[in-house]
Design an enzyme around this catalytic site. Structure first.
Site, mmCIF file in Angstrom:
data_model
loop_
_atom_site.group_PDB
_atom_site.id
_atom_site.type_symbol
_atom_site.label_atom_id
_atom_site.label_comp_id
_atom_site.label_asym_id
_atom_site.label_seq_id
_atom_site.Cartn_x
_atom_site.Cartn_y
_atom_site.Cartn_z
ATOM 1 C CG HIS A 272 -2.070 1.915 4.350
ATOM 2 N ND1 HIS A 272 -2.978 0.976 4.761
ATOM 3 C CD2 HIS A 272 -1.130 1.958 5.337
ATOM 4 C CE1 HIS A 272 -2.621 0.478 5.938
ATOM 5 N NE2 HIS A 272 -1.503 1.067 6.302
ATOM 6 C CD GLU B 171 -4.553 0.833 -0.699
ATOM 7 O OE1 GLU B 171 -4.851 -0.360 -0.600
ATOM 8 O OE2 GLU B 171 -3.621 1.358 -0.034
ATOM 9 C CB CYS C 280 -5.961 -2.491 5.141
ATOM 10 S SG CYS C 280 -6.095 -0.701 5.276
ATOM 11 C CB CYS D 167 -7.224 1.299 2.144
ATOM 12 S SG CYS D 167 -5.629 1.863 2.758
#
Length: 366
Positions: free
Chosen positions: A59, A61, A84, A93
């Protein structure tokens, strides 16, 4: 508003705008996950940034935090979508953010995924990380309309595309109607979608490739989705002959074992599908199956008949109508005026695009 507060707000907006642009650039390439942009700022300077990776993982991040060469303690993180907070194929995350010792997290909108919706704020606040949502919310909600639609309806986001002459005809042969500029835009649409859907009639008549032929983007060619009730697709078509190289799925209602075995040997995935009351393949059920296969955005490129059926069933989310500057006056033509009429009836909004298309024009219905 004080001058100091106004400058601060402008600074925050600029960073979120950067994050949104990162997400836009990766849109359509992140599989079932949304494209998310992330920007990390410390002492009023950007120290790192990231975007959701190809096919959705890792992801944004995680990418931004791993890429940072600076200490992220007391940094501010700007994210287009709520981070998330659940365990899936990757850890949450929120864990990575907590570990980074960031001071603030700004996310533009909440994630409609119920596994994360509003949970991140509670988790981060419990670790004394300040959170704020709503920055450039209007822009971000517009960008994530596809993602929100798919999450809510459990159906793929469907984009239609058709090319016609200035007097609304298409040719019965496979000769191009529009110019090279328009065709490049068409290939860009293919690049931006996970799947491309057509009928066996289009395959047999036009022998299309249905891949992306923009230099450098060929590997992003969409999965080819064919509607073929009786498995009448020609064995010598490009779709069949190239099926080992390009992923291909055929939706059918046939019991022709010989043809089924032949197509399976060509590595084509066959999905048996039910018929509707008219005796045709049920398109809404097929679209549900497409969603369940993890294909969440598709481009429809087919002839007038299938396009009209999808329009009638209101399964298009948006539509691109390419118009040539030339008329078709010979007899070897098909009338698509009714499609143009129905597009105006079904869609509330439209915009005319003629930049960079030379003498062609493009109407975007949405």
């Amino acid at each position: 508003m004080s001058l100091k507060k106004d400058r601060s707000n402008s600074f925050d907006k600029n960073n979120m705008r950067f994050a949104i642009n990162l997400a836009i650039n990766q849109n359509g390439l992140t599989g079932t996950n949304p494209s998310v942009g992330c920007v990390i700022v410390k002492n009023k300077k950007i120290i790192s940034y990231g975007v959701t990776s190809l096919n959705g993982r890792p992801h944004a991040e995680t990418v931004a935090l791993k890429k940072s060469k600076n200490n992220t303690s007391k940094a501010t993180i700007y994210i287009t979508l709520e981070p998330c907070s659940h365990y899936g194929k990757t850890p949450p995350c929120t864990n990575a953010i907590i570990k980074s010792k960031a001071k603030k997290v700004y996310y533009s909108i909440e994630d409609p995924d119920l596994r994360s919706f509003n949970n991140s704020k509670k988790i981060l606040n419990s670790k004394k990380i300040i959170t704020k949502s709503g920055l450039l919310k209007k822009d971000t909600k517009k960008f994530y309309k596809n993602y929100n639609y798919v999450r809510k309806n459990k159906l793929p986001y469907v984009t239609g595309k058709l090319a016609c002459s200035s007097n609304f005809y298409i040719l019965k042969n496979n000769k191009p109607i529009t110019n090279d500029h328009s065709r490049k835009v068409s290939h860009l649409l293919r690049y931006r979608n996970q799947g491309i859907l057509t009928s066996y009639k289009t395959v047999n008549f036009d022998n299309p490739k249905l891949n992306c032929r923009i230099h450098g983007l060929e590997k992003f060619s969409p999965i080819r989705l064919i509607i073929d009730r009786d498995l009448k697709i020609k064995k010598n078509s490009f779709i069949v002959s190239s099926s080992i190289k390009y992923n291909t799925i055929i939706f059918h209602n046939s019991t022709n074992k010989k043809k089924i075995n032949y197509l399976k040997q060509k590595k084509i995935k066959l999905i048996y599908s039910d018929l509707n009351k008219s005796g045709d393949l049920d398109l809404k059920l097929i679209f549900k199956k497409i969603y369940e296969k993890g294909i969440h955005n598709i481009l429809v490129e087919c002839g007038g008949k299938l396009t009209s059926v999808i329009l009638k069933e209101k399964l298009f989310n948006e539509f691109y109508l390419f118009k040539s500057n030339n008329k078709i006056i010979n007899k070897d033509r098909l009338d698509v005026k009714i499609i143009n009429t129905n597009l105006k009836k079904i869609f509330k909004n439209k915009e005319n695009i003629n930049t960079y298309l030379d003498k062609d024009s493009l109407i975007h219905y949405y």
